[in-house]
Design a protein around this motif. Sequence first.
Motif, PDB file in Angstrom:
ATOM      1  N   VAL A   1      -0.981  -3.789   5.156  1.00  0.00           N
ATOM      2  CA  VAL A   1      -0.845  -3.718   3.761  1.00  0.00           C
ATOM      3  C   VAL A   1      -0.879  -5.049   3.173  1.00  0.00           C
ATOM      4  O   VAL A   1      -0.447  -6.159   3.629  1.00  0.00           O
ATOM      5  CB  VAL A   1       1.097  -3.230   3.681  1.00  0.00           C
ATOM      6  CG1 VAL A   1       1.197  -3.294   1.969  1.00  0.00           C
ATOM      7  CG2 VAL A   1       1.203  -1.919   4.088  1.00  0.00           C
ATOM      8  N   GLY A   2      -1.606  -5.240   1.890  1.00  0.00           N
ATOM      9  CA  GLY A   2      -1.496  -6.241   1.377  1.00  0.00           C
ATOM     10  C   GLY A   2      -0.887  -6.228   0.010  1.00  0.00           C
ATOM     11  O   GLY A   2      -0.101  -5.385  -0.258  1.00  0.00           O
TER      12      GLY A   2
ATOM     13  N   ALA B   1       7.470 -10.764   4.212  1.00  0.00           N
ATOM     14  CA  ALA B   1       7.606  -9.441   4.661  1.00  0.00           C
ATOM     15  C   ALA B   1       6.248  -9.149   5.609  1.00  0.00           C
ATOM     16  O   ALA B   1       6.395  -7.947   6.278  1.00  0.00           O
ATOM     17  CB  ALA B   1       7.574  -8.308   3.723  1.00  0.00           C
ATOM     18  N   GLY B   2       5.230  -9.886   5.808  1.00  0.00           N
ATOM     19  CA  GLY B   2       4.199  -9.779   6.653  1.00  0.00           C
ATOM     20  C   GLY B   2       3.039  -9.424   6.111  1.00  0.00           C
ATOM     21  O   GLY B   2       1.868  -9.167   6.733  1.00  0.00           O
ATOM     22  N   CYS B   3       2.790  -9.397   4.688  1.00  0.00           N
ATOM     23  CA  CYS B   3       1.652  -9.136   4.031  1.00  0.00           C
ATOM     24  C   CYS B   3       0.868 -10.292   4.213  1.00  0.00           C
ATOM     25  O   CYS B   3       1.515 -11.508   3.900  1.00  0.00           O
ATOM     26  CB  CYS B   3       1.954  -8.777   2.668  1.00  0.00           C
ATOM     27  SG  CYS B   3       2.506  -7.126   2.378  1.00  0.00           S
ATOM     28  N   ARG B   4      -0.392 -10.400   4.380  1.00  0.00           N
ATOM     29  CA  ARG B   4      -1.133 -11.615   4.406  1.00  0.00           C
ATOM     30  C   ARG B   4      -2.194 -11.685   3.382  1.00  0.00           C
ATOM     31  O   ARG B   4      -2.788 -12.675   2.861  1.00  0.00           O
ATOM     32  CB  ARG B   4      -1.939 -11.317   5.923  1.00  0.00           C
ATOM     33  CG  ARG B   4      -0.865 -11.794   7.013  1.00  0.00           C
ATOM     34  CD  ARG B   4      -0.606 -13.208   6.966  1.00  0.00           C
ATOM     35  NE  ARG B   4       0.484 -13.650   7.690  1.00  0.00           N
ATOM     36  CZ  ARG B   4       2.012 -13.660   7.342  1.00  0.00           C
ATOM     37  NH1 ARG B   4       1.695 -13.429   5.814  1.00  0.00           N
ATOM     38  NH2 ARG B   4       2.759 -13.764   7.859  1.00  0.00           N
ATOM     39  N   VAL B   5      -2.688 -10.451   2.975  1.00  0.00           N
ATOM     40  CA  VAL B   5      -4.141 -10.429   1.941  1.00  0.00           C
ATOM     41  C   VAL B   5      -3.513  -9.998   0.465  1.00  0.00           C
ATOM     42  O   VAL B   5      -2.876  -9.305   0.451  1.00  0.00           O
ATOM     43  CB  VAL B   5      -5.171  -9.308   2.475  1.00  0.00           C
ATOM     44  CG1 VAL B   5      -6.426  -9.424   1.544  1.00  0.00           C
ATOM     45  CG2 VAL B   5      -5.398  -9.285   3.986  1.00  0.00           C
ATOM     46  N   VAL B   6      -3.825 -11.205  -0.187  1.00  0.00           N
ATOM     47  CA  VAL B   6      -3.609 -10.939  -1.663  1.00  0.00           C
ATOM     48  C   VAL B   6      -5.106 -10.676  -2.443  1.00  0.00           C
ATOM     49  O   VAL B   6      -6.026 -11.546  -2.117  1.00  0.00           O
ATOM     50  CB  VAL B   6      -3.107 -12.181  -2.147  1.00  0.00           C
ATOM     51  CG1 VAL B   6      -2.427 -11.985  -3.547  1.00  0.00           C
ATOM     52  CG2 VAL B   6      -1.765 -12.380  -1.273  1.00  0.00           C
ATOM     53  N   ASP B   7      -4.994  -9.611  -3.310  1.00  0.00           N
ATOM     54  CA  ASP B   7      -6.207  -9.215  -4.110  1.00  0.00           C
ATOM     55  C   ASP B   7      -6.091  -9.547  -5.368  1.00  0.00           C
ATOM     56  O   ASP B   7      -5.177  -9.221  -6.017  1.00  0.00           O
ATOM     57  CB  ASP B   7      -6.610  -7.816  -4.104  1.00  0.00           C
ATOM     58  CG  ASP B   7      -7.882  -7.398  -4.682  1.00  0.00           C
ATOM     59  OD1 ASP B   7      -8.911  -7.329  -4.120  1.00  0.00           O
ATOM     60  OD2 ASP B   7      -7.693  -6.845  -5.848  1.00  0.00           O
ATOM     61  N   SER B   8      -7.111 -10.402  -5.951  1.00  0.00           N
ATOM     62  CA  SER B   8      -7.085 -10.894  -7.541  1.00  0.00           C
ATOM     63  C   SER B   8      -8.359 -10.797  -8.042  1.00  0.00           C
ATOM     64  O   SER B   8      -9.342 -10.064  -7.242  1.00  0.00           O
ATOM     65  CB  SER B   8      -6.355 -12.175  -7.624  1.00  0.00           C
ATOM     66  OG  SER B   8      -6.073 -12.218  -8.987  1.00  0.00           O
TER      67      SER B   8
ATOM     68  N   ASP C   1      -8.888   0.019   6.400  1.00  0.00           N
ATOM     69  CA  ASP C   1      -8.416  -1.548   6.956  1.00  0.00           C
ATOM     70  C   ASP C   1      -6.977  -1.880   6.362  1.00  0.00           C
ATOM     71  O   ASP C   1      -6.084  -2.271   6.729  1.00  0.00           O
ATOM     72  CB  ASP C   1      -9.363  -2.375   6.664  1.00  0.00           C
ATOM     73  CG  ASP C   1     -10.480  -2.125   7.825  1.00  0.00           C
ATOM     74  OD1 ASP C   1     -11.478  -1.497   7.413  1.00  0.00           O
ATOM     75  OD2 ASP C   1     -10.366  -2.713   9.009  1.00  0.00           O
ATOM     76  N   LEU C   2      -6.945  -1.629   4.793  1.00  0.00           N
ATOM     77  CA  LEU C   2      -6.097  -2.379   4.055  1.00  0.00           C
ATOM     78  C   LEU C   2      -5.757  -1.698   2.840  1.00  0.00           C
ATOM     79  O   LEU C   2      -6.801  -1.116   2.065  1.00  0.00           O
ATOM     80  CB  LEU C   2      -6.684  -3.853   3.564  1.00  0.00           C
ATOM     81  CG  LEU C   2      -6.052  -4.878   2.621  1.00  0.00           C
ATOM     82  CD1 LEU C   2      -4.737  -5.304   3.277  1.00  0.00           C
ATOM     83  CD2 LEU C   2      -6.934  -5.818   2.306  1.00  0.00           C
ATOM     84  N   VAL C   3      -4.326  -1.670   2.450  1.00  0.00           N
ATOM     85  CA  VAL C   3      -4.166  -1.067   1.086  1.00  0.00           C
ATOM     86  C   VAL C   3      -3.389  -2.183   0.397  1.00  0.00           C
ATOM     87  O   VAL C   3      -2.762  -3.163   0.971  1.00  0.00           O
ATOM     88  CB  VAL C   3      -3.002   0.163   1.335  1.00  0.00           C
ATOM     89  CG1 VAL C   3      -3.810   1.432   1.868  1.00  0.00           C
ATOM     90  CG2 VAL C   3      -1.900  -0.493   1.972  1.00  0.00           C
ATOM     91  N   ILE C   4      -3.759  -2.128  -1.087  1.00  0.00           N
ATOM     92  CA  ILE C   4      -3.218  -3.148  -1.679  1.00  0.00           C
ATOM     93  C   ILE C   4      -2.735  -2.848  -2.935  1.00  0.00           C
ATOM     94  O   ILE C   4      -2.503  -2.854  -4.232  1.00  0.00           O
ATOM     95  CB  ILE C   4      -4.234  -4.291  -2.354  1.00  0.00           C
ATOM     96  CG1 ILE C   4      -5.717  -3.205  -2.911  1.00  0.00           C
ATOM     97  CG2 ILE C   4      -5.031  -5.311  -1.059  1.00  0.00           C
ATOM     98  CD1 ILE C   4      -6.463  -4.023  -3.518  1.00  0.00           C
ATOM     99  N   PRO C   5      -1.195  -2.047  -2.523  1.00  0.00           N
ATOM    100  CA  PRO C   5      -0.333  -1.694  -3.778  1.00  0.00           C
ATOM    101  C   PRO C   5       0.078  -2.957  -4.603  1.00  0.00           C
ATOM    102  O   PRO C   5       0.287  -4.102  -4.142  1.00  0.00           O
ATOM    103  CB  PRO C   5       0.853  -1.252  -3.023  1.00  0.00           C
ATOM    104  CG  PRO C   5       0.851  -1.967  -1.710  1.00  0.00           C
ATOM    105  CD  PRO C   5      -0.637  -2.333  -1.464  1.00  0.00           C
TER     106      PRO C   5
ATOM    107  N   ALA D   1       5.707  -3.483   2.238  1.00  0.00           N
ATOM    108  CA  ALA D   1       5.058  -4.211   3.535  1.00  0.00           C
ATOM    109  C   ALA D   1       5.624  -3.318   4.810  1.00  0.00           C
ATOM    110  O   ALA D   1       4.614  -3.369   5.746  1.00  0.00           O
ATOM    111  CB  ALA D   1       5.472  -5.504   3.519  1.00  0.00           C
ATOM    112  N   VAL D   2       6.614  -2.494   4.809  1.00  0.00           N
ATOM    113  CA  VAL D   2       7.144  -1.870   5.640  1.00  0.00           C
ATOM    114  C   VAL D   2       6.164  -0.757   6.487  1.00  0.00           C
ATOM    115  O   VAL D   2       5.890  -0.611   7.576  1.00  0.00           O
ATOM    116  CB  VAL D   2       8.507  -1.168   5.532  1.00  0.00           C
ATOM    117  CG1 VAL D   2       9.079  -0.242   6.773  1.00  0.00           C
ATOM    118  CG2 VAL D   2       9.552  -2.190   5.432  1.00  0.00           C
ATOM    119  N   ALA D   3       5.363  -0.298   5.438  1.00  0.00           N
ATOM    120  CA  ALA D   3       4.164   0.745   5.766  1.00  0.00           C
ATOM    121  C   ALA D   3       3.190   0.276   6.630  1.00  0.00           C
ATOM    122  O   ALA D   3       2.198   1.011   6.946  1.00  0.00           O
ATOM    123  CB  ALA D   3       3.957   1.232   4.474  1.00  0.00           C
ATOM    124  N   GLY D   4       3.191  -0.859   6.804  1.00  0.00           N
ATOM    125  CA  GLY D   4       1.830  -1.749   7.438  1.00  0.00           C
ATOM    126  C   GLY D   4       2.247  -1.520   9.139  1.00  0.00           C
ATOM    127  O   GLY D   4       1.292  -2.439   9.690  1.00  0.00           O
ATOM    128  N   SER D   5       3.156  -0.923   9.617  1.00  0.00           N
ATOM    129  CA  SER D   5       3.492  -1.042  11.108  1.00  0.00           C
ATOM    130  C   SER D   5       3.194   0.362  11.478  1.00  0.00           C
ATOM    131  O   SER D   5       3.535   1.417  10.974  1.00  0.00           O
ATOM    132  CB  SER D   5       4.815  -1.271  11.439  1.00  0.00           C
ATOM    133  OG  SER D   5       5.181  -2.966  10.862  1.00  0.00           O
TER     134      SER D   5
END
Length: 255
Positions: free
Chosen positions: A10-11, A35-42, A217-221, A233-237
Motif C-alpha cells: 500500500v502506498g 505505518a509502513g507505506c513507502r511509495v508516495v504518488d504525486s 504491485d501497489l495501490v495508492i489510496p 496501510a494495514v491492508a498491505g500485509s
Amino acid sequence: MEERRLGPVVGLGTWNTFDGDAQLAREVVGAALDAGCRVVDSSPMYRGAERSLASALDGRRDAAVVATKIWATTVDEGREQFRRQVDWYGRVEIEQIHNLSLWREQLEWIEEERDAGRIERLGVTHYATGAFAELAEAMRTGRFEVVQLPYNPLERTCERELLPLAQELGMAVIVMQPLGTAALLGDPPHPTELEPLGVETWPQALLKWALSDDRIDLVIPATRRPERARENAVAGSPPWFGPDERALVERLASR
Ligand SMILES: NC(=O)c1ccc[n+]([C@@H]2O[C@H](COP(=O)([O-])OP(=O)(O)OC[C@H]3O[C@@H](n4cnc5c(N)ncnc54)[C@H](OP(=O)(O)O)[C@@H]3O)[C@@H](O)[C@H]2O)c1
C-alpha cells in the motif's frame, strides 16, 4: 520477489488531499511512512502537492519511494517540471508520463535522465478507459517498466487487456482509484459481513481485493486524514484473499 515487483504494498496518493498545506502533508505522509507505506504518488497536476510532499520528506527522504509524473504540453515544460522535482527530491524513483501527455516526445529526454541515474524506473498512466488502447500501445514499446491504471471492484476494464499485457511484459502495476474515488465507501458493509475477510474495515477490504491479484504491485489510496493513512496501510500485509474472498468483496461492492 522478482526484480520488477514493487509489492504487493500500500502506498499513498496525493491528488486532492494536502495540496499546498505543508503541515497537513507532514502529518499525512508521516503517518503513512510510520505505518509502513513507502511509495508516495504525486504529479505537477496536483497543484501544490509535490512541493508539500518534498517538505514532508525532509529528513525522511530515504524512507520513501517517490513516484511522480511529467504532465506537460511541451518538452520544455516537462523538463522544467523534472528540474523542480530534482530540486525537491534529489532523484525520482518512478517517473511516469501522466495521462499519456506528449508521451512519445517526453520519453526521449526522460530515458536520458534514467540513464544518468536521476530516475530509476519509467512509467505511464491514464485514468480513462477510453485511452486504454493508446496506453497498451505505449506499453508495447517496451520502454516503460511501470503502468498506473484504475482498478477496483466496479472498474475492472484493465482485466481485459492491460493486466495480461503488463504481466507478459514484466511491468509493475500501480492502481489508482482503489477506493473508486470514495464512490465505493458511501454505504459500507456491516463489520460482521467483513469477518470472513479477516479485515477490520471496508477500505481495507477494497485495497486487499486489488493487491490479492498477483499482477498488482501497489495501490495508492489518497487521504487527507492521518488515521485513515494508518488504516489503509494495514491492508498491505498478507494473508491475501483467495477467489472466494475476492468474490465476496465484489458482491458487497455491487449491492
Ligand atoms: N494518473 C492519473 O490519471 C490519476 C488519476 C486519479 C488518481 N491518481 C492517483 O491515484 C490516487 C488515488 O486515487 P483517488 O485519490 O482518485 O481515489 P481513491 O484513493 O480511490 O479515493 C480517495 C478518497 O477516499 C477517501 N478515503 C481514503 N481512505 C479512506 C478510508 N480509510 N476511509 C474512508 N475514506 C477514505 C478519501 O477521503 P479523505 O481524504 O476524506 O480520507 C478520498 O475522498 C490519487 O491520489 C493519485 O495519486 C492518478
